[in-house]
Write a protein that holds these residues in place. Structure first.
Motif, mmCIF file in Angstrom:
data_model
loop_
_atom_site.group_PDB
_atom_site.id
_atom_site.type_symbol
_atom_site.label_atom_id
_atom_site.label_comp_id
_atom_site.label_asym_id
_atom_site.label_seq_id
_atom_site.Cartn_x
_atom_site.Cartn_y
_atom_site.Cartn_z
ATOM 1 N N VAL A 41 0.864 -1.178 0.000
ATOM 2 C CA VAL A 41 0.000 0.000 0.000
ATOM 3 C C VAL A 41 0.896 1.222 0.000
ATOM 4 C CG1 VAL A 41 -1.752 1.289 1.285
ATOM 5 C CG2 VAL A 41 -1.831 -1.209 1.227
ATOM 6 N N ARG A 42 0.714 2.087 -1.001
ATOM 7 C CA ARG A 42 1.633 3.215 -1.178
ATOM 8 C C ARG A 42 0.884 4.540 -1.227
ATOM 9 N NH1 ARG A 42 5.926 1.040 -5.751
ATOM 10 N NH2 ARG A 42 6.741 -0.724 -4.553
ATOM 11 N N ASN A 43 1.161 5.376 -0.244
ATOM 12 C CA ASN A 43 0.639 6.752 -0.201
ATOM 13 C C ASN A 43 -0.858 6.797 -0.495
ATOM 14 O OD1 ASN A 43 3.579 7.045 -1.944
ATOM 15 N ND2 ASN A 43 3.436 7.900 0.097
ATOM 16 N N LEU A 44 -1.608 5.940 0.184
ATOM 17 C CA LEU A 44 -3.028 5.754 -0.106
ATOM 18 C C LEU A 44 -3.882 6.835 0.557
ATOM 19 C CD1 LEU A 44 -5.021 3.776 -1.495
ATOM 20 C CD2 LEU A 44 -5.262 2.647 0.727
ATOM 21 N N ASP A 45 -4.728 7.469 -0.237
ATOM 22 C CA ASP A 45 -5.747 8.408 0.253
ATOM 23 C C ASP A 45 -7.115 7.884 -0.152
ATOM 24 O OD1 ASP A 45 -3.749 10.032 1.167
ATOM 25 O OD2 ASP A 45 -3.873 11.479 -0.474
ATOM 26 N N ALA B 164 -1.439 6.603 3.590
ATOM 27 C CA ALA B 164 -1.100 5.351 4.274
ATOM 28 C C ALA B 164 -0.166 4.514 3.417
ATOM 29 C CB ALA B 164 -2.371 4.562 4.586
ATOM 30 N N SER B 165 0.900 3.991 4.030
ATOM 31 C CA SER B 165 1.871 3.165 3.315
ATOM 32 C C SER B 165 2.359 2.038 4.223
ATOM 33 C CB SER B 165 3.074 3.996 2.848
ATOM 34 O OG SER B 165 2.698 4.996 1.938
ATOM 35 N N PHE B 166 2.361 0.834 3.695
ATOM 36 C CA PHE B 166 2.932 -0.317 4.402
ATOM 37 C C PHE B 166 3.032 -1.489 3.436
ATOM 38 C CE2 PHE B 166 -1.649 -0.363 5.203
ATOM 39 C CZ PHE B 166 -2.009 -1.644 4.803
ATOM 40 N N ASP B 167 3.849 -2.467 3.780
ATOM 41 C CA ASP B 167 4.010 -3.687 2.994
ATOM 42 C C ASP B 167 3.581 -4.886 3.827
ATOM 43 O OD1 ASP B 167 5.046 -2.318 0.816
ATOM 44 O OD2 ASP B 167 7.121 -2.546 1.492
ATOM 45 N N ILE B 168 3.067 -5.901 3.156
ATOM 46 C CA ILE B 168 2.744 -7.166 3.807
ATOM 47 C C ILE B 168 3.552 -8.249 3.114
ATOM 48 C CG2 ILE B 168 0.946 -8.843 4.353
ATOM 49 C CD1 ILE B 168 -1.084 -6.614 4.370
ATOM 50 N N TYR B 169 4.369 -8.959 3.881
ATOM 51 C CA TYR B 169 5.222 -9.996 3.315
ATOM 52 C C TYR B 169 4.466 -11.324 3.222
ATOM 53 C CZ TYR B 169 8.779 -6.569 4.648
ATOM 54 O OH TYR B 169 9.495 -5.415 4.807
ATOM 55 N N LYS B 170 4.886 -12.129 2.294
ATOM 56 C CA LYS B 170 4.233 -13.417 2.050
ATOM 57 C C LYS B 170 4.403 -14.331 3.265
ATOM 58 C CE LYS B 170 3.998 -17.240 -1.251
ATOM 59 N NZ LYS B 170 2.559 -17.122 -1.454
ATOM 60 N N ALA C 133 -13.434 -2.929 -2.828
ATOM 61 C CA ALA C 133 -14.783 -2.490 -2.481
ATOM 62 C C ALA C 133 -14.838 -0.977 -2.293
ATOM 63 C CB ALA C 133 -15.270 -3.192 -1.217
ATOM 64 N N ASN C 134 -13.715 -0.362 -1.918
ATOM 65 C CA ASN C 134 -13.604 1.094 -1.807
ATOM 66 C C ASN C 134 -12.644 1.612 -2.861
ATOM 67 O OD1 ASN C 134 -15.330 1.294 0.390
ATOM 68 N ND2 ASN C 134 -13.692 1.240 1.905
ATOM 69 N N THR C 135 -12.977 2.737 -3.459
ATOM 70 C CA THR C 135 -12.095 3.336 -4.462
ATOM 71 C C THR C 135 -11.065 4.228 -3.792
ATOM 72 O OG1 THR C 135 -13.655 5.159 -4.774
ATOM 73 C CG2 THR C 135 -13.865 3.271 -6.248
ATOM 74 N N CYS C 136 -9.915 4.330 -4.389
ATOM 75 C CA CYS C 136 -8.817 5.127 -3.839
ATOM 76 C C CYS C 136 -8.797 6.508 -4.501
ATOM 77 C CB CYS C 136 -7.483 4.424 -4.071
ATOM 78 S SG CYS C 136 -7.440 2.729 -3.457
ATOM 79 N N THR C 137 -8.664 7.551 -3.688
ATOM 80 C CA THR C 137 -8.569 8.909 -4.226
ATOM 81 C C THR C 137 -7.179 9.166 -4.792
ATOM 82 O OG1 THR C 137 -10.152 9.613 -2.537
ATOM 83 C CG2 THR C 137 -8.923 11.342 -3.686
ATOM 84 N N ASN C 138 -6.153 8.787 -4.029
ATOM 85 C CA ASN C 138 -4.761 8.923 -4.461
ATOM 86 C C ASN C 138 -3.995 7.692 -4.000
ATOM 87 O OD1 ASN C 138 -4.703 11.566 -5.745
ATOM 88 N ND2 ASN C 138 -5.078 12.396 -3.699
ATOM 89 N N GLY C 139 -2.787 7.534 -4.513
ATOM 90 C CA GLY C 139 -1.966 6.399 -4.140
ATOM 91 C C GLY C 139 -2.348 5.151 -4.912
#
Length: 437
Positions: free
Chosen positions: A34-38, A54-60, A84-90
């Motif tokens: 998830v990168r710079n999510l708005d 919002a930014s974070f990674d989830i490892y396998k 289910a939700n649309t992203c404004t940015n990111g």
């Protein structure tokens, strides 16, 4: 967590996901990024920013938990992951492929196939008009993940047994089950698709404590046997601590801290994280009553003009949100390598944070207990009412010796006594004045 553009990211028009995702600097495969999510809701004056940068990674193969208070944006991010939700940015990347925004229909089906969600309310998330057999089989029907009818029945019966239910339950309807059983049906519906990532949106918050443990054990079982990756959404840190590999803390839509489970609990650097940890209930009622809560006040952050706080790494795979000055302070605290105190009990010296069992044993021995004769008997109140001056003296005598109930009884009786004495004196003065006139 500011990140540079990943050169391994594929085009959004890719029809399928690659076999493996990009590899992080620590050598782990990044399954979801998830990168710079708005995410915004509404327009104009009614605009609400639910998620901010919002930014974070989830490892396998890991369990990544996102925790925060109600309304902080946890579920909003989870719903954005399943589109289910649309992203404004990111953007949201799965195995290096963007899955947010407009994507080809073939890739959209791949998202549904590989990412499943378990919802918070098992009663609302199941179709009341369908029996359990159809509920679990719906994904198999839509993606035709079976060879023939016998193969479908075999897969459904095997899955219903794996989640702890019986094949005869397949003919029943959701309203015939308890909350824990309905949640097991929800897990069966998700896991029969054999997904690589499961978004678990507070799957145990509506369940009893004993049932919670069963559901968590069920999740661990699937993770060990199938290598399932979990994006676990919760607000209870006491649960999250023991099931998570890494934890992200979110406050009002913004990620304020990300670290491994033990790292976060040993070194909670952001004040909001400390407030969440201090709110974890203690099993001993006496300790809980004397616990001092750490309250988070956003005013402690002085972000003036020109100050751009960011979520940045401070070492030890630990990310904290703050201004440059705060980040330097956090780094100094972390480099001391001394666990931070998060538990404070009235009258107890808890300067050093130890493991849970040692702390609980220490507090149980050292905390000042209420005396046995501190009963607050009505006799103290009556005596203080009749002799209010003596009652006040007795009240403060009891207070110094921690006889709190006796102190309150004497104080209450003395106050009522003084009031009645004052009324009596006023009446007497009134009678004397009337007689004189």
């Amino acid at each position: 967590m500011k990140k540079k553009k990943n050169n391994t990211v594929l085009s959004a028009s890719a029809a399928h996901f690659p076999e493996h995702g990009p590899v992080a600097e620590n050598g782990k495969e990044i399954l979801l990024s998830v990168r710079n999510l708005d995410i915004d809701f509404g327009k104009g004056d009614t605009l609400v920013q639910a998620v901010k940068d919002a930014s974070f990674d989830i490892y396998k193969g890991e369990t990544f938990s996102l925790v925060g208070e109600s309304g902080s944006g946890k579920t909003t991010i989870g719903r954005a992951v399943i589109r289910a939700n649309t992203c404004t940015n990111g953007e949201i990347l799965y195995k290096g492929v963007r899955i947010s925004g407009k994507i080809p229909r073939t890739l959209d089906r791949e998202v549904i196939r590989n990412i499943q969600m378990v919802f918070q309310d098992p009663a609302a998330s199941l179709n009341e008009r369908a029996n359990v057999d159809y509920i679990i089989s719906e994904g198999l029907y839509n993606f035709h993940l079976y060879e023939d009818e016998a193969d479908r029945i075999r897969k459904v019966e095997k899955m219903i047994e794996e989640v702890g239910l019986l094949p005869e339950h397949l003919t029943r309807y959701p309203h015939e089950f308890s909350g824990g059983q309905r949640q097991r049906v929800g897990f069966a519906r998700a896991m029969v698709m054999e997904p690589e990532l499961v978004v678990a949106d507070e799957p145990i918050s509506a369940l009893d404590v004993s049932i919670r443990a069963q559901i968590l054990n069920l999740m661990n079982k699937f993770q060990k046997e199938r290598g399932t990756t979990y994006f676990f959404i919760a607000h209870d840190l006491s649960i999250v601590r023991y099931i998570s590999d890494r934890i992200g803390v979110i406050y009002k839509g913004r990620i304020v801290e990300v670290a491994s489970s033990e790292e976060l609990f040993q070194y909670p650097l952001h004040p909001y994280t400390r407030s969440l940890i201090s709110a974890i209930p203690l099993p001993d009622p006496l300790l809980e009553k004397n616990k001092v809560l750490f309250t988070y006040n956003p005013a402690v952050h002085q972000y003036g003009e020109g100050v751009c706080p960011e979520l940045v790494p401070i070492g030890h795979d630990h990310y904290v949100y703050g201004s440059p000055e705060e980040i330097e302070e956090y780094k100094e605290i972390r480099e001391k390598n001394v666990p931070l105190k998060t538990l404070s009990i009235t009258g107890v010296n808890t300067d050093k944070q130890e493991d849970d069992e040692a702390v609980m044993a220490f507090l149980s021995e050292e905390i000042k207990e209420r005396p046995d004769r501190d009963t607050g008997h009505i006799f103290y109140g009556i005596l203080s009412f009749l002799l209010p001056l003596l009652g006040i003296a007795a009240a403060y005598f009891f207070k110094k010796r921690n006889y709190i109930r006796n102190f309150k009884a004497c104080r209450k009786g003395a106050i009522i006594g003084f009031i009645c004495l004052g009324i009596f004196c006023a009446l007497c003065c009134g009678v004397i004045l009337c007689t004189c006139t």
